[in-house]
Design an enzyme around this catalytic site. Structure first.
Site, mmCIF file in Angstrom:
data_model
loop_
_atom_site.group_PDB
_atom_site.id
_atom_site.type_symbol
_atom_site.label_atom_id
_atom_site.label_comp_id
_atom_site.label_asym_id
_atom_site.label_seq_id
_atom_site.Cartn_x
_atom_site.Cartn_y
_atom_site.Cartn_z
ATOM 1 N N THR A 84 0.825 -1.204 0.000
ATOM 2 C CA THR A 84 0.000 0.000 0.000
ATOM 3 C C THR A 84 0.867 1.265 0.000
ATOM 4 O OG1 THR A 84 -1.628 -1.201 1.257
ATOM 5 C CG2 THR A 84 -1.716 1.193 1.460
ATOM 6 N N ARG A 91 -12.741 -8.973 -1.456
ATOM 7 C CA ARG A 91 -12.237 -8.620 -0.117
ATOM 8 C C ARG A 91 -11.896 -7.134 -0.060
ATOM 9 N NH1 ARG A 91 -6.702 -6.636 1.320
ATOM 10 N NH2 ARG A 91 -6.344 -7.275 3.456
ATOM 11 N N GLY A 128 -9.863 -4.428 2.231
ATOM 12 C CA GLY A 128 -8.869 -4.317 3.303
ATOM 13 C C GLY A 128 -9.044 -3.032 4.088
ATOM 14 N N ASP A 129 -7.974 -2.611 4.761
ATOM 15 C CA ASP A 129 -8.099 -1.431 5.621
ATOM 16 C C ASP A 129 -7.941 -0.117 4.857
ATOM 17 O OD1 ASP A 129 -5.375 -2.047 5.206
ATOM 18 O OD2 ASP A 129 -4.812 -0.778 6.897
ATOM 19 N N THR A 134 -0.280 0.829 6.571
ATOM 20 C CA THR A 134 0.061 -0.199 5.590
ATOM 21 C C THR A 134 0.339 -1.478 6.350
ATOM 22 O OG1 THR A 134 1.695 -0.978 4.005
ATOM 23 C CG2 THR A 134 2.452 0.651 5.605
ATOM 24 N N GLY A 135 -0.258 -2.566 5.896
ATOM 25 C CA GLY A 135 0.005 -3.811 6.607
ATOM 26 C C GLY A 135 -1.102 -4.796 6.349
ATOM 27 N N GLY A 146 -4.292 -5.842 6.403
ATOM 28 C CA GLY A 146 -5.482 -5.016 6.554
ATOM 29 C C GLY A 146 -6.494 -5.504 7.568
#
Lengths: 358, 358
Positions: B224, B252, B254-255, B275-276, B278
């Site tokens: 990200t 899906r 994510g965050d 970032t990671g 999510g």
């Protein structure tokens, strides 16, 4: 010998006194334990909402009011029975929401409102306060009980949010039966959409603007259902399910499937389910903010709920409400609209059902 | 007359002294003002990330490392120039993210990873710390710069999140050019998907389980891009853009497009871009939790970022990082992975570019 006797007498005095002290202590301890037992009795409680908005008594017939109250009661009692027999907060939340999803009275499941394209797009989310695990679905069109699919996403996928067709593909793989979109057709909701479209058209003709600020249309945003439960194991769970807002476009996602906005649960603080103007509830991070205030400011659930719903959300221009339970079983039902369909059974087993303010 | 002279002399003494006092005060005031001026000089700063993960020097060629550093530098300088000439934090955030979206190096825009169905589904979100307004898009497939569409949703719609086809319909109505999905094809990302599919197949053959826990696949979740800026008017903004995780299924989300998880900005506290992994960032409400800790616990940005990234996220089993700026211009770059592509230009005008831990 005298020395020995004196020594033994002294010993007796010392231990006698000690015994006496101990027995006193024991009485205190027993008293404490008996209090503790009363306190430690596994508390459980449940609270639900069926949407907040301009719900006024003068616009309601007696029979419709009764229908709402009956369904709210059926729903909250269903969850309470599950908790009473030792069932989990998660089970209570899903089964309770199912009752409201299956009723045409609420804007969730069967009674979902129509989108601009005359379809029904459903959102739901659920969170487990014990593990902070969460599941959500957004924009599904063939799922009878979206809260059950949100639960499935939480427990049987590595994901938190699945959307649209993908979420339904996952549903099929998980053994969910897809319903025909016609299941969600209710004459009442369809007519609401037509009224809004007519009104929008009139307004467009009139001043060239869209009619988002019209109060009639604004009220059509509401009607989400939600439930929060505390089970005998001290676990909190929260869930929310909705059809979104009438006439919504562009695959708009509201707050209902957004963890932290529409739904949040954390055993350390509370569980929260929101209903209201979703955009403002996302921007204010309503559900998580209530939990964060309790955790970091060390204020009560009621104080935090009041701060967010009566101050922060209105300051942004939004309205709506929440239901919530803290880890001690205290219940909050806070809303800044004319009414909110709501009910609870508290830790004392007391049932409350309400529609209007006060 | 003597009386009058004495009176005048006394007046002179009094006002003379007063004048003297005043001049002293004036010097102090001038000194204070000069200090105040230095303190009141409009501070501005910018920080970016290009993803966190298992980024190890031994897996990196010199030329690739240089390419990453050059693009990070170009991006952060682009935003800094905007802030320097008095541009808004929102403009700096979008234009800076555009540089990274247009580069094939990062998992956003041009370099987006492939889904299981060999498509590219992009997510982005942006938030304005001055108004708490926010915009996000999820699962778009024809938008070259998703952060620009998120911005458009924020400023020119009544919504916060639009998804999929609906978001693209809104984009077209707003004058966005839709790009052919082939724009997002990069050989490198396509081969990554094939490798994962092969590995997954092998693992499925081997033990009948999906391979989500495999570390190679786990790392494919990252990449990200994000940016946080503080402008001369004291306004904070944060934005995040991503292609999600390689091999993702079922639409899906994510965050990255979730306000409060991937992106949050509030002039009262800080701006954050995550970032990671999510799913864990949603469950931990990473971006909002950092802000909430600052607001309610009165701790620093760095302390809050450390608490969330080094304690709360790992406690759930997740990993990743954040970049953030507080209202004073203090910068935090916290991650619990081997590396995070990152850069900043702080309030002193100092440039930093980093890839690995320390």
């Amino acid at each position: 010998m005298t020395k020995i006797l004196t020594f033994l007498f002294l010993l007796f005095l010392i231990f006698g006194c000690k015994k006496y002290d101990n027995s006193n202590n024991n009485i205190d301890e027993m008293h404490l334990q008996s209090n503790k037992k009363a306190e430690d009795m596994p508390k459980f409680a449940i609270v639900i909402h069926g949407g907040a908005g301009t719900i006024l008594k003068e616009n309601m017939t007696d029979s419709l009011e009764l229908a709402y109250k009956n369904t709210l009661q059926e729903a909250v009692k269903t969850g309470h029975e599950i908790l009473k027999r030792g069932g989990s907060a998660l089970e209570a939340v899903t089964k309770t929401i199912n009752i409201m999803e299956d009723s045409p009275l609420f804007n969730a499941g069967k009674g979902a409102v129509f989108t601009h394209e005359e379809t029904n797009e459903l959102d739901a989310s659920i969170m487990d306060g014990a593990t902070l695990n969460a599941g959500a679905v957004a924009g599904v069109t063939h799922i009878k009980n979206p809260i059950n699919l949100a639960y499935e996403v939480m427990v049987n996928s590595d994901h938190v949010i699945l959307a649209g067709k993908g979420a339904e593909e996952f549903a099929q793989l998980s053994g969910f039966e897809l319903v025909d979109p016609s299941y969600f057709y209710t004459e009442n909701r369809f007519q609401s959409l037509q009224k809004i479209k007519d009104k929008e058209k009139t307004q467009l003709d009139h001043d060239g603007k869209t009619a988002y600020t019209d109060s009639f249309i604004k009220n059509s945003k509401f009607g989400t259902v939600g439930c929060v439960a505390l089970d005998k194991n001290g676990n909190l769970a929260a869930g929310t399910s909705t059809g979104g807002m009438t006439n919504k476009r562009w695959n708009r996602i509201g707050d209902a499937p957004i963890i932290g906005a529409g739904t949040y649960a954390n055993n350390a603080t509370c569980g929260v389910s929101s209903t209201g103007w979703g955009e403002y509830f996302i921007r204010a991070m309503v559900a998580h903010d209530i939990s964060a205030m309790m955790e970091y400011k060390d204020i009560t659930l009621q104080e935090a709920a009041y701060e967010v719903i009566q101050k922060k959300v209105p300051a942004l221009g939004g309205d709506g409400g929440i239901v919530a339970i803290d880890k001690e079983g205290n219940i909050a039902m806070e809303f800044n609209t004319a009414g909110m369909y709501r009910a609870y059974i508290n830790t004392e087993g007391e049932l409350f059902i309400g529609i209007y303010k006060d």
